[in-house]
Scaffold this active site. Structure first.
Site, PDB file in Angstrom:
ATOM      1  N   HIS A   1     -13.819  43.487  17.711  1.00 27.67           N
ATOM      2  CA  HIS A   1     -14.741  43.927  16.666  1.00 27.67           C
ATOM      3  C   HIS A   1     -14.533  43.067  15.436  1.00 27.67           C
ATOM      4  O   HIS A   1     -13.405  42.693  15.121  1.00 27.67           O
ATOM      5  CB  HIS A   1     -14.497  45.403  16.321  1.00 27.67           C
ATOM      6  CG  HIS A   1     -15.628  46.021  15.590  1.00 27.67           C
ATOM      7  ND1 HIS A   1     -15.768  45.937  14.222  1.00 27.67           N
ATOM      8  CD2 HIS A   1     -16.710  46.701  16.048  1.00 27.67           C
ATOM      9  CE1 HIS A   1     -16.876  46.562  13.873  1.00 27.67           C
ATOM     10  NE2 HIS A   1     -17.471  47.024  14.949  1.00 27.67           N
TER      11      HIS A   1
ATOM     12  N   ASP B   1     -18.406  50.643  22.495  1.00 27.41           N
ATOM     13  CA  ASP B   1     -19.206  50.422  23.696  1.00 27.41           C
ATOM     14  C   ASP B   1     -18.399  50.463  24.984  1.00 27.41           C
ATOM     15  O   ASP B   1     -18.953  50.348  26.071  1.00 27.41           O
ATOM     16  CB  ASP B   1     -19.921  49.059  23.599  1.00 27.41           C
ATOM     17  CG  ASP B   1     -20.929  49.053  22.470  1.00 27.41           C
ATOM     18  OD1 ASP B   1     -21.672  50.035  22.351  1.00 27.41           O
ATOM     19  OD2 ASP B   1     -20.963  48.078  21.697  1.00 27.41           O
TER      20      ASP B   1
HETATM   21  N1  CMC Z   1     -13.027  38.912  24.907  1.00 27.88           N
HETATM   22  C1  CMC Z   1     -12.266  37.802  24.806  1.00 27.88           C
HETATM   23  N2  CMC Z   1     -11.983  37.182  23.633  1.00 27.88           N
HETATM   24  C2  CMC Z   1     -12.502  37.707  22.521  1.00 27.88           C
HETATM   25  C3  CMC Z   1     -13.293  38.864  22.538  1.00 27.88           C
HETATM   26  C4  CMC Z   1     -13.547  39.473  23.792  1.00 27.88           C
HETATM   27  N3  CMC Z   1     -14.302  40.570  23.877  1.00 27.88           N
HETATM   28  N4  CMC Z   1     -13.678  39.165  21.287  1.00 27.88           N
HETATM   29  C5  CMC Z   1     -13.153  38.226  20.491  1.00 27.88           C
HETATM   30  N5  CMC Z   1     -12.425  37.345  21.240  1.00 27.88           N
HETATM   31  C6  CMC Z   1     -11.632  36.221  20.727  1.00 27.88           C
HETATM   32  C7  CMC Z   1     -12.517  35.060  20.347  1.00 27.88           C
HETATM   33  O1  CMC Z   1     -12.683  34.159  21.419  1.00 27.88           O
HETATM   34  C8  CMC Z   1     -11.749  34.437  19.209  1.00 27.88           C
HETATM   35  O2  CMC Z   1     -10.672  33.717  19.735  1.00 27.88           O
HETATM   36  P1  CMC Z   1     -10.127  32.392  18.953  1.00 27.88           P
HETATM   37  O3  CMC Z   1      -9.627  32.883  17.626  1.00 27.88           O
HETATM   38  O4  CMC Z   1      -9.074  31.843  19.845  1.00 27.88           O
HETATM   39  O5  CMC Z   1     -11.324  31.485  18.824  1.00 27.88           O
HETATM   40  C9  CMC Z   1     -11.157  35.655  18.482  1.00 27.88           C
HETATM   41  O6  CMC Z   1     -11.025  36.649  19.505  1.00 27.88           O
HETATM   42  C10 CMC Z   1     -12.035  36.190  17.354  1.00 27.88           C
HETATM   43  O7  CMC Z   1     -13.329  36.404  17.872  1.00 27.88           O
HETATM   44  P2  CMC Z   1     -14.667  36.098  17.100  1.00 27.88           P
HETATM   45  O8  CMC Z   1     -15.777  35.930  18.081  1.00 27.88           O
HETATM   46  O9  CMC Z   1     -14.435  35.004  16.107  1.00 27.88           O
HETATM   47  O10 CMC Z   1     -14.809  37.457  16.307  1.00 27.88           O
HETATM   48  P3  CMC Z   1     -16.134  38.033  15.686  1.00 27.88           P
HETATM   49  O11 CMC Z   1     -15.704  38.966  14.637  1.00 27.88           O
HETATM   50  O12 CMC Z   1     -17.071  36.937  15.298  1.00 27.88           O
HETATM   51  O13 CMC Z   1     -16.822  38.817  16.910  1.00 27.88           O
HETATM   52  C11 CMC Z   1     -17.450  40.503  18.429  1.00 27.88           C
HETATM   53  C12 CMC Z   1     -16.787  40.181  17.082  1.00 27.88           C
HETATM   54  C13 CMC Z   1     -17.615  42.015  18.544  1.00 27.88           C
HETATM   55  C14 CMC Z   1     -18.843  39.865  18.493  1.00 27.88           C
HETATM   56  C15 CMC Z   1     -16.541  39.961  19.567  1.00 27.88           C
HETATM   57  O14 CMC Z   1     -15.294  40.622  19.546  1.00 27.88           O
HETATM   58  C16 CMC Z   1     -17.197  40.104  20.933  1.00 27.88           C
HETATM   59  O15 CMC Z   1     -17.962  39.237  21.353  1.00 27.88           O
HETATM   60  N6  CMC Z   1     -16.927  41.241  21.686  1.00 27.88           N
HETATM   61  C17 CMC Z   1     -17.581  41.493  22.930  1.00 27.88           C
HETATM   62  C18 CMC Z   1     -18.961  42.110  22.677  1.00 27.88           C
HETATM   63  C19 CMC Z   1     -18.865  43.526  22.189  1.00 27.88           C
HETATM   64  O16 CMC Z   1     -18.140  44.361  22.719  1.00 27.88           O
HETATM   65  N7  CMC Z   1     -19.662  43.848  21.144  1.00 27.88           N
HETATM   66  C20 CMC Z   1     -19.739  45.202  20.573  1.00 27.88           C
HETATM   67  C21 CMC Z   1     -19.131  45.272  19.206  1.00 27.88           C
HETATM   68  S1  CMC Z   1     -18.849  46.952  18.642  1.00 27.88           S
HETATM   69  C22 CMC Z   1     -20.391  47.720  18.540  1.00 27.88           C
HETATM   70  C23 CMC Z   1     -21.456  46.987  17.825  1.00 27.88           C
HETATM   71  O17 CMC Z   1     -21.230  46.294  16.823  1.00 27.88           O
HETATM   72  O18 CMC Z   1     -22.577  47.089  18.229  1.00 27.88           O
END
Ligand code: CMC
Length: 447
Positions: free
Chosen positions: A324, A381
């Site tokens: 998140h 989720d």
């Molecule tokens: N699986 C594997 N690696 C992950 C995941 C994941 N689900 N989420 C984040 N990471 C890693 C990412 O690769 C990055 O690694 P590094 O620092 O080595 O590059 C690090 O963790 C930080 O991730 P980010 O993408 O920079 O973080 P963000 O804040 O931009 O993204 C997120 C947040 C929710 C989009 C992301 O965690 C994600 O894609 N999760 C899976 C989709 C998901 O479950 N979304 C629902 C979110 S909660 C409800 C809502 O908002 O609707």
């Protein structure tokens, strides 16, 4: 270069926040004093609104990782501690002691309702549940396999064609009528999108039923037999709507505020929010998560293999329902959902292999250095889909249910934005990185 000149910056009247001193910033010999703003829970922000005017420099923050777009008195979220409160009330208390309509009232009007206020709110909602008869024919025009999020977004946008008497964003009475119409009609619009996909007749709403019971009735009843709503399903759905109801400046809420900032009407703004929610990185993650769990199950249930895959950047695979932007601790909503999941499946004596896989996946991921280091925990989720499945809700409807819950929050933010004395049209800047001015080349001379 000459000595830096200091140009003090006036503190704008940020609603609800206090000023707490100034920070002096020097850029290229120009200097600005920027106010520090503090919220009621001690969160601090640097007010950079006048930075460009005083120094010629803007801030850049792709994805708004470190940018506050507004002050807001609706929801408090502490991602480090795993705290979520609506209007000051902990989500755990609201989920245990209130129902969704009461929480919607709280979010929109700012205070818990008295019993008279709640009664009249419920009565008003139950009298707006039908949609215009002509709107029902819209559903015939969509392909049978259309995603319900596409249908719901379109039909919500189309409300502004049918209810033109309540579109004036500056008239509080018209806004209130639109708000009640939208809250009342969204379950009907959502249920019809499902009925369309299975080719069953659209069921009229029943005003003698509660908000969630009525929705389940419109989803699962058919005209040829009696249908009884399972009270456990209605309770579980109510809890899910409450925990989804608001989450401060997330992607879809920011979209609603952004579209609303141009004074677009409420229906148009909410329709845009529904589109933003659809994406798999946001609300669409609940559908993507169950599809992932099914894929793991079909592949022999080896959760370790998928945890390893999620760690490989070039795999393009992420654990859906994990991680998140704000929570760096267990998502408090996921805790509540998992507890209900446990209770509901036990009560119904359902053994869903997907729930087993989810629990194993959580255990393996939470013990893995990659997930520990990045503070990646199950989010809202991760377990919600298991409950929806137990209730017989098809996977394509999961994100629609998220939208039904989030509607109250979207509306609350849209209204708060309109009431703000500092409201402006949202219009970010950019740093241009394209070609400098060049001469036009006639088509005959281009190579
Ligand atoms: N699986 C594997 N690696 C992950 C995941 C994941 N689900 N989420 C984040 N990471 C890693 C990412 O690769 C990055 O690694 P590094 O620092 O080595 O590059 C690090 O963790 C930080 O991730 P980010 O993408 O920079 O973080 P963000 O804040 O931009 O993204 C997120 C947040 C929710 C989009 C992301 O965690 C994600 O894609 N999760 C899976 C989709 C998901 O479950 N979304 C629902 C979110 S909660 C409800 C809502 O908002 O609707």
């Amino acid at each position: 270069m000459s000595a830096p000149t200091t140009k003090p910056v006036a503190v704008p009247p940020w609603p609800g926040a206090k000023a707490d001193g100034l920070v002096r910033l020097e850029i290229n010999g120009e200097s600005a004093e920027l106010p520090i703003i503090v919220g009621t829970e001690g969160e601090r922000a640097l007010d950079i609104a006048k930075l460009r005017a005083t120094t010629g420099t803007i801030t850049l923050d792709e994805g708004y990782v470190n940018t506050g777009s507004t002050t807001s008195a609706i929801t408090y979220l502490d991602g480090e501690q795993g705290i979520l409160r609506y209007r000051g009330y902990p989500i755990e208390d609201l989920a245990a002691k209130a129902d969704y309509v009461e929480v919607a009232y709280l979010l929109i009007y700012g205070e818990l309702p008295t019993s008279d206020e709640l009664d009249s709110f419920r009565t008003s909602l139950s009298h707006h549940t039908m949609i215009h008869e002509d709107m029902r024919s819209f559903y015939n025009g969509f392909p049978r396999d259309a995603h319900p999020m596409a249908i719901v977004g379109s039909v919500v946008g189309a409300l502004s064609t049918f209810y033109q008497d309540s579109l004036d964003v500056r008239d509080p009475r018209q806004v209130e009528v639109s708000v009640h119409r939208l809250l009342a009609k969204l379950p009907t619009i959502a249920a019809y999108s499902y009925k369309k996909s299975v080719g069953q007749p659209l069921m009229y709403p029943r005003n003698d039923l509660g908000y969630c019971e009525n929705f389940l009735q419109m989803m699962f009843a058919v005209p040829c037999e009696e249908y009884h709503v399972d009270p456990d399903f209605a309770d579980a759905l109510d809890m899910l709507l409450i925990v989804h109801a608001d989450h401060e400046q997330n992607c879809s809420t920011s979209t609603v505020r952004m579209v609303g900032s141009s004074d677009a009407n409420l229906f148009a703004s909410i329709s845009a929010g529904i589109s933003a929610l659809w994406g798999p990185l946001h609300g669409g993650a609940n559908q993507a998560c169950v599809e992932m769990l099914e894929r793991i199950g079909a592949d022999g249930g080896n959760v370790k293999k998928y945890v390893d895959l999620a760690k490989k950047k070039d795999s393009g695979f992420r654990l859906m329902g994990f991680g998140h932007r704000v929570y760096k601790n267990y998502d408090p909503r996921a805790k509540l959902i998992k507890a209900t999941c446990d209770k509901l499946l036990a009560k119904l004596s359902i053994r869903d292999p997907i729930f087993d896989i989810a629990q194993q996946l959580e255990e393996v991921a939470l013990a893995d250095e990659y997930f520990i280091e990045r503070k990646l925990y199950p989010n809202v989720d991760f377990y919600s889909g298991v409950i929806y499945r137990a209730m017989g809700i098809p996977v394509q409807m999961f994100t629609v249910l998220f939208a039904m819950g989030r509607l109250a929050g979207w509306i609350a933010h849209w209204i708060e934005m309109h009431h703000s004395p500092t409201k402006k049209i949202c219009r970010p800047r950019q740093i241009y990185t394209g070609e400098k001015r060049r001469e036009f080349i006639p088509i005959t001379q281009r190579t």
